[in-house]
Design a protein around this motif. Structure first.
Motif, PDB file in Angstrom:
ATOM      1  N   LYS A   1      90.323 -25.181  -6.474  1.00  0.00           N
ATOM      2  CA  LYS A   1      90.192 -24.948  -7.927  1.00  0.00           C
ATOM      3  C   LYS A   1      91.505 -24.525  -8.581  1.00  0.00           C
ATOM      4  O   LYS A   1      91.739 -24.879  -9.725  1.00  0.00           O
ATOM      5  CB  LYS A   1      89.034 -24.002  -8.251  1.00  0.00           C
ATOM      6  CG  LYS A   1      89.286 -22.568  -8.008  1.00  0.00           C
ATOM      7  CD  LYS A   1      88.012 -21.776  -8.010  1.00  0.00           C
ATOM      8  CE  LYS A   1      88.211 -20.530  -7.213  1.00  0.00           C
ATOM      9  NZ  LYS A   1      89.152 -19.544  -7.733  1.00  0.00           N
TER      10      LYS A   1
ATOM     11  N   SER B   1      92.186 -16.120 -13.282  1.00  0.00           N
ATOM     12  CA  SER B   1      91.614 -14.761 -13.309  1.00  0.00           C
ATOM     13  C   SER B   1      91.707 -14.079 -11.950  1.00  0.00           C
ATOM     14  O   SER B   1      91.777 -12.863 -11.855  1.00  0.00           O
ATOM     15  CB  SER B   1      90.163 -14.792 -13.794  1.00  0.00           C
ATOM     16  OG  SER B   1      89.384 -15.577 -12.933  1.00  0.00           O
TER      17      SER B   1
ATOM     18  N   GLN C   1      90.754 -11.109 -20.367  1.00  0.00           N
ATOM     19  CA  GLN C   1      90.596 -12.515 -19.960  1.00  0.00           C
ATOM     20  C   GLN C   1      90.266 -13.395 -21.163  1.00  0.00           C
ATOM     21  O   GLN C   1      90.796 -14.490 -21.310  1.00  0.00           O
ATOM     22  CB  GLN C   1      89.500 -12.629 -18.900  1.00  0.00           C
ATOM     23  CG  GLN C   1      89.864 -11.934 -17.598  1.00  0.00           C
ATOM     24  CD  GLN C   1      88.714 -11.956 -16.611  1.00  0.00           C
ATOM     25  OE1 GLN C   1      88.543 -12.911 -15.859  1.00  0.00           O
ATOM     26  NE2 GLN C   1      87.906 -10.905 -16.612  1.00  0.00           N
TER      27      GLN C   1
END
Ligand code: DC
Length: 230
Positions: free
Chosen positions: A16, A34, A117
């Protein structure tokens, strides 16, 4: 208004990180890694001599985390600068991953990092990579991807990565470490690693990165036709 956000969640080693970077670069969008935030926090806790069960202290650290992500002009890589120090050499280690996974189970820590975030969103769009991007951080994202792969394949990828760097690697230890982290991330009470509702699930065990990218772009173009898939 629909925000241009593609979330990519999944376990470590599913590809990912690479897929997110390539997707963001192809679309000219911004990128949120993140996991890097949690990794920096885990390392920060260790550096400040805070144990992983000292929830209040870690939460305080998360609220005031002095971190900047800079782009290296020559390599194009993102460098996490924590309290003025470039943590690049440390954040990708297995130790940092385990530390991240341990601070990430604390609910108040996750809350403390939520706004930070969300603030990564910037026009023209954001690719957000993590575990709870589609479920908690950006539930309104029009495109959600869940990228996974068998633990064995992920351990093998990590093994090859380490060997290529000339580092020591032990397949059995890597597999155990991956399974421990998966178990903790999947079974924790807050924001466990699960596919978001409506997520497109891709198993990358037997796919190359370009094949994953093609599938992701095809899926994304259904909800965001303007991104095209050429
Ligand atoms: O994606 P990564 O391997 O860099 O993430 C490291 C750890 O951080 C992962 O094991 C769990 C935690 N994490 C999380 O809980 N939520 C996120 N959105 C990203 C990472």
């Amino acid at each position: 208004m629909t925000l241009n956000i593609i979330t990519i969640d999944g376990p470590s080693g599913s590809g990912k990180g690479t897929v997110s970077l390539q997707l963001a670069s192809k679309l000219g969008w911004h990128m949120l890694d993140s996991g890097a935030l949690y990794r920096v926090l885990g390392l920060a806790a260790q550096r400040h001599g805070i144990a992983f069960n000292e929830e209040q202290k870690i939460t305080q650290l998360a609220r005031n985390l002095d971190i900047q992500f800079l782009i290296d002009d020559t390599t194009g890589e993102v460098e996490p600068i924590f309290e003025g120090e470039n943590l690049s050499p440390y954040i990708r280690t297995d130790e940092a991953g385990q530390a991240a996974s341990q601070v990430a189970v604390i609910e108040s820590v996750r809350e403390a990092l939520l706004e930070r975030q969300r603030n990564f969103y910037q026009s023209p769009g954001l690719v957000a990579d993590g575990r709870d991007m589609g479920t908690i951080v950006f539930p309104e994202a029009p495109v959600k991807i869940f990228l996974t792969a068998s633990a064995e394949c992920r351990a093998e990828r990590r093994y090859k990565q380490l060997k290529n760097k000339g580092a020591d690697a032990n397949m059995r230890a890597l597999l155990d470490s991956i399974k421990t982290r998966d178990e903790r991330d999947r079974t924790r009470l807050v924001a466990p690693l699960v596919p978001a509702r409506g997520a497109f699930v891709v198993d990358s065990s037997h796919l190359t990165i370009p094949q994953v990218l093609t599938q992701v772009l095809e899926f994304a173009a259904k909800s965001l036709p303007e991104i095209g898939i050429g």
